[in-house]
Design an enzyme around this catalytic site. Structure first.
Site, mmCIF file in Angstrom:
data_model
loop_
_atom_site.group_PDB
_atom_site.id
_atom_site.type_symbol
_atom_site.label_atom_id
_atom_site.label_comp_id
_atom_site.label_asym_id
_atom_site.label_seq_id
_atom_site.Cartn_x
_atom_site.Cartn_y
_atom_site.Cartn_z
ATOM 1 N N GLY A 164 -1.164 6.921 -13.111
ATOM 2 C CA GLY A 164 -1.385 8.087 -12.018
ATOM 3 C C GLY A 164 -0.178 8.623 -11.636
ATOM 4 N N ILE A 210 -5.200 1.815 -10.270
ATOM 5 C CA ILE A 210 -4.615 3.066 -11.422
ATOM 6 C C ILE A 210 -3.827 2.012 -12.501
ATOM 7 C CG2 ILE A 210 -4.909 5.022 -10.027
ATOM 8 C CD1 ILE A 210 -2.148 4.616 -9.231
ATOM 9 N N GLY A 211 -4.227 0.839 -12.548
ATOM 10 C CA GLY A 211 -3.337 0.020 -13.304
ATOM 11 C C GLY A 211 -2.191 -1.062 -12.647
ATOM 12 N N ILE A 222 4.093 -11.197 -1.301
ATOM 13 C CA ILE A 222 3.699 -11.044 -2.516
ATOM 14 C C ILE A 222 2.278 -11.556 -2.740
ATOM 15 C CG2 ILE A 222 4.188 -11.042 -5.106
ATOM 16 C CD1 ILE A 222 5.994 -9.160 -3.224
ATOM 17 N N GLY A 277 3.743 -3.330 0.090
ATOM 18 C CA GLY A 277 3.497 -2.142 -1.046
ATOM 19 C C GLY A 277 4.746 -2.487 -1.757
ATOM 20 N N GLY A 287 4.275 -0.637 -5.351
ATOM 21 C CA GLY A 287 4.076 0.276 -6.170
ATOM 22 C C GLY A 287 5.359 1.184 -6.806
ATOM 23 N N GLU A 288 6.003 1.370 -5.649
ATOM 24 C CA GLU A 288 7.301 2.482 -5.875
ATOM 25 C C GLU A 288 8.592 2.187 -5.696
ATOM 26 O OE1 GLU A 288 5.081 6.495 -4.514
ATOM 27 O OE2 GLU A 288 4.338 5.092 -3.257
#
Ligand code: MOS
Length: 695
Positions: free
Chosen positions: A234, A464-465, A584, A657, A659-660
């Site tokens: 995504g 989303i993977g 993690i 978090g 992802g980014e």
């Protein structure tokens, strides 16, 4: 019965729960759902960048065998003119075929629905659209007098030149327009039975889709069912909805009883689902001779759309990154006749850390300091923006650990950088950060005991993977004290309890905290020996520390770059990132997120650039032959590590978090390494061989 307590699953690396289903091809993606009475949608896109559709001649298209309808603004079903949408959504972007106004080239001006894919596309090519064309404007520059400040600049002290400065670095840094291209293009299968609407949608949040589609279609959200258990990427572009979802909804409403489907072509991805705005960042750093910053001034000019506003928050990360008494951060938006920009992995931070992190490198060389030492000298003891304490801040640890692993110490000065077989070799570093975004409220999870030790955990989150299927199983297993293999997770369906969007790297923190709360509620109610059928639900708990701390993840990105002396070709043989992102939960899927982010950062550094032809107003390199994305051959030795970080304030899991943050800072590290290799300072992405040839 009693469950045997499993060893703690958090922190281990179990294989992906959805892996076998994906590898075997049994995990259905939106476009693949077998539905009855299927019809295919082919959009017709505007060939002018600004104007008005006067007339659509569909007679040739309608004559194509199998065509069911040709929709345009004169005959399309009406959507709600003023829908009640969440702050993420742009109503004007979703008002597809509701008027003849054309706001950008490539906008949907008509659509064919036909019995076959081939008939739909053949007929779409035979639709004749007559326009009244107006002059358009797609030229972004930081010299425009019509640029607007969307909010007041953030200011502390004085950055107008009065701040003490032995050293000044002042330049404009630019990042390119980029388009999200997840492997699975945006796709929708829609069915309307006259009262209820079902959507199989490739999305980052089924409940957000339900809310939005219900609002634009004028339906009760309870009559909208959205299904998305598997999503092929995504990166933000499947967070807010875009025109294609609205188009599929319209087509379904025009043909009640039929199922209609739409998957964008790669070419359509470059017009219809948003993009990352290009940025022009005016950065001014002032410091004393020891490299202590006296001022940080970042003003980012970005592109928005005449159709609807979206301002890329590129100046944002500088608010909290380094200490300096004098500060200004602001944005200037230019509204162009272009599609509405949208989220793309680490919106704001990703482009916004390029200019400042290259400027820090320039400052380091100007002061004769190691760039790591420069950053350490400017570590703030509180958030310079809010003055709150950091919940945890381990940038320094990331820099030290990265330097050790990468072999940073003893890096030669620029003039003495190595040459090997005609390649200049250099090393560079940049810092990375991403906020711990407060998880949106509204998430809820249900836990049910099925007997035989099996628990079913349900919430409507979208994987989303990223690994949510797996990591949520671990969180639930630990919270219930159950073995991993006895926990079954259900995701991605609006019939499950509501879950917030997969966005802002909040997924695991938000859904995991909710699952954790549901497990506690379950144990409180049913104890350790529940009866089959026992259930409990819980909402995302409030974070009591949420207002008291500044919460960020950090990272240090290291790059080795080789630039060929004759051709200017740029290679990146080594990338190494060290991150401090709280606990993690799954080492396997987390490493994959960090590596994916870094690879996307490498792609940004060397390749990705959407090129707009100002004469026509559209992106001309709208395919994978010409819009280059880093491939296997570009990625050589790439490593992601993390430090053990305990943060009791962010959420019950201690997870920040992930992802980014992996994409943030990578491009600056590459540009800084290219400077070390060659002495050529590149301030504009992507880095090109032209930057070096003859320099
Ligand atoms: Mo992500 S760009 O917050 O969906």
């Amino acid at each position: 019965m009693t469950t045997t307590r499993a060893a703690t699953a958090t922190g281990t690396g179990p294989r992906r729960a959805d892996g076998p289903r994906k590898a075997a091809g049994t995990a259905p993606y939106a476009y693949e759902y077998p539905v009855a009475d299927l019809a295919y949608i082919a959009p017709v896109q505007a060939t002018v960048a600004r104007g008005r559709v006067l007339e659509v001649d569909a007679s040739d298209a309608e004559a194509v065998e199998g065509v069911l309808t040709v929709l345009w603004h004169a005959n399309a079903p009406r959507l709600e003119p003023d829908p009640d949408l969440s702050g993420l959504q742009r109503a004007a972007e979703l008002a597809v075929l509701q008027s003849g106004e054309v706001a950008y080239r490539g906008q949907v001006v008509a659509a064919v629905v036909a019995e076959t894919f081939e008939a739909a596309h053949q007929a779409a090519a035979q639709v004749t659209v007559r326009y009244e064309q107006f002059p358009h404007d797609v030229d972004l520059s930081d010299q425009r007098s019509d640029a607007v400040a969307p909010e007041e600049d953030h200011r502390q002290g004085d950055t107008a030149g009065a701040e003490p400065a032995d050293v000044v670095v002042e330049h404009t840094y630019t990042t390119a327009m980029q388009h999200n291209n997840p492997m699975e293009p945006h796709s929708t299968v829609a069915h309307f039975d006259g009262a209820a609407l079902t959507l199989y949608e490739s999305t980052q949040g089924v409940h957000e889709v339900r809310r939005t589609v219900a609002a634009i279609a004028g339906l009760d959200p309870r009559s909208v069912h959205v299904i998305a258990p598997y999503v092929g990427g995504g990166f933000g572009s499947k967070g807010p909805l875009h025109a294609p979802t609205a188009l599929a909804t319209l087509a379904a409403m025009a043909l009640p009883g039929r199922s209609v489907k739409l998957a964008l072509t790669r070419r359509q991805m470059f017009a219809l689902v948003g993009y990352r705005s290009p940025t022009l960042q005016r950065v001014r750093l002032t410091a004393d001779a020891q490299g202590r910053l006296s001022g940080i001034d970042v003003v980012a000019t970005v592109q928005s759309s005449a159709l609807a506003d979206f301002v890329e928050q590129a100046a944002l990360p500088s608010k909290s990154m380094y200490a300096a008494p004098n500060r200004r951060m602001g944005h200037r938006a230019v509204h162009l006749d272009a599609p509405v920009p949208t989220w793309m992995r680490a919106p704001g931070e990703c482009p916004g850390m390029f200019g400042p992190e290259v400027a820090m490198d320039e400052l380091a060389w100007s002061c004769g300091l190691d760039p790591i030492e420069l950053r350490l000298r400017n570590e703030p003891d509180r958030d310079p923006h809010t003055h709150k304490p950091f919940s945890s801040r381990n940038l320094a640890a990331c820099l030290h650990e990265g330097a050790r692993r990468f072999g940073w110490d003893g890096r030669a000065p620029v003039s003495a950088a190595r040459t090997e077989n005609g390649w200049r070799v250099g090393l560079g570093v940049a810092a990375s950060t991403y906020p711990v975004v407060p998880p949106p409220s509204g998430s809820r999870a249900r836990i049910r005991y099925e007997g035989e030790g099996v628990y079913v955990v349900s919430l409507g989150a979208a994987d989303i993977g990223t690994g949510a299927w797996t990591a949520l199983t671990q969180v639930a297993a630990d919270a219930l004290g159950a073995p991993l293999e006895r926990v079954r997770v259900r995701l991605g369906d609006t019939t499950l309890p509501e879950a917030s969007l997969a966005g802002g790297s909040t997924g695991l923190a938000s859904w995991g905290s909710t699952v954790h709360a549901a497990a506690e509620a379950f144990r409180a109610r049913h104890g350790q020996a529940p009866e089959p059928g026992a259930e409990a639900e819980a909402d995302l708990p409030d974070n009591p520390d949420g207002d008291d701390f500044a919460m960020f993840a950090y990272g240090a990105q290291f790059a080795e770059v080789r630039v060929h002396e004759a051709t200017g070709e740029v290679r990146v043989p080594r990338l190494l990132g060290v991150f401090a992102a709280g606990r993690i939960v799954n080492s396997r899927t987390a490493r994959s997120q960090f590596l994916g982010g870094m690879t996307m950062g490498l792609s940004m550094a060397l390749h990705e650039e959407s090129v707009v032809d100002g004469r026509f107003g559209h992106v001309v390199n709208a395919d994978f032959a010409e819009y280059h994305i880093a491939a296997n051959a570009d990625v050589e030795d790439i490593q992601a590590h993390w430090i053990d970080e305990e943060d009791p304030h962010v959420n019950p899991l201690g997870a920040k978090g992930i992802g980014e943050i992996g994409i943030v800072g990578t491009a600056a590290a590459v540009a800084n390494a290219a400077y070390h290799a060659t002495g050529v300072r590149v301030r504009s992405l992507p880095v090109r061989l032209d930057d070096f040839v003859g320099a």
